[in-house]
Enzyme design. Structure first.
Site, PDB file in Angstrom:
ATOM      1  N   TYR A  16      44.726  39.339  38.095  1.00  0.00           N
ATOM      2  CA  TYR A  16      43.964  40.700  38.420  1.00  0.00           C
ATOM      3  C   TYR A  16      44.641  41.608  38.745  1.00  0.00           C
ATOM      4  O   TYR A  16      45.448  41.241  39.155  1.00  0.00           O
ATOM      5  CB  TYR A  16      42.452  40.654  38.652  1.00  0.00           C
ATOM      6  CG  TYR A  16      42.384  40.685  40.051  1.00  0.00           C
ATOM      7  CD1 TYR A  16      42.268  41.645  40.875  1.00  0.00           C
ATOM      8  CD2 TYR A  16      42.164  39.129  40.783  1.00  0.00           C
ATOM      9  CE1 TYR A  16      42.481  41.404  42.343  1.00  0.00           C
ATOM     10  CE2 TYR A  16      42.120  39.087  42.531  1.00  0.00           C
ATOM     11  CZ  TYR A  16      41.787  40.268  43.467  1.00  0.00           C
ATOM     12  OH  TYR A  16      42.430  39.646  44.010  1.00  0.00           O
ATOM     13  N   CYS A  17      44.921  43.012  38.694  1.00  0.00           N
ATOM     14  CA  CYS A  17      45.259  43.225  39.642  1.00  0.00           C
ATOM     15  C   CYS A  17      44.442  45.048  39.194  1.00  0.00           C
ATOM     16  O   CYS A  17      43.200  45.253  39.638  1.00  0.00           O
ATOM     17  CB  CYS A  17      46.424  44.053  38.424  1.00  0.00           C
ATOM     18  SG  CYS A  17      46.731  44.681  36.469  1.00  0.00           S
ATOM     19  N   ARG A  18      44.476  46.063  39.644  1.00  0.00           N
ATOM     20  CA  ARG A  18      44.351  47.711  39.606  1.00  0.00           C
ATOM     21  C   ARG A  18      43.214  47.709  38.079  1.00  0.00           C
ATOM     22  O   ARG A  18      42.521  48.390  38.104  1.00  0.00           O
ATOM     23  CB  ARG A  18      45.313  48.512  40.363  1.00  0.00           C
ATOM     24  CG  ARG A  18      44.344  49.654  40.186  1.00  0.00           C
ATOM     25  CD  ARG A  18      45.302  51.026  40.651  1.00  0.00           C
ATOM     26  NE  ARG A  18      46.131  51.223  40.409  1.00  0.00           N
ATOM     27  CZ  ARG A  18      46.376  51.663  38.920  1.00  0.00           C
ATOM     28  NH1 ARG A  18      45.407  52.572  38.428  1.00  0.00           N
ATOM     29  NH2 ARG A  18      47.589  52.512  38.608  1.00  0.00           N
TER      30      ARG A  18
END
Length: 92
Positions: A50-52
């Site tokens: 996951y990231c932003r």
């Protein structure tokens, strides 16, 4: 033996420090190919990223798949990952 969930945050150290999922490992997306081997060599192990927003985690997912990892899941943003896995967002 059941392996613990392999959850990789592919954002920057600064973003990580502002909040990440409980139990996640930080490997910035642009370092994923060099560093993933230090957390797993098992190409069949399920890996969550996951990231932003989901863009960098998609890049990381594709890089891992090119390396032969067969079960990589892009959870999108930090918030959607927290919701999907029922995990808390914690700060360091």
């Amino acid at each position: 033996m059941r392996l613990s969930l392999l959850l990789i945050d592919v954002r920057t150290r600064q973003e990580w420090n502002n909040g990440h999922l409980e139990g996640a490992i930080l490997i910035p997306y642009d370092q994923i190919t060099e560093k993933v081997g230090s957390v797993t060599q098992d190409k069949s192990r399920k890996i969550y990223v996951y990231c932003r927003s989901g863009r960098r985690s998609q890049i990381a997912k594709e890089a891992l798949e090119k390396m032969g990892y067969r079960d990589v899941v892009n959870l999108g943003s930090l918030e959607s990952a927290a919701k999907s896995l029922s995990r808390k967002i914690v700060k360091t």
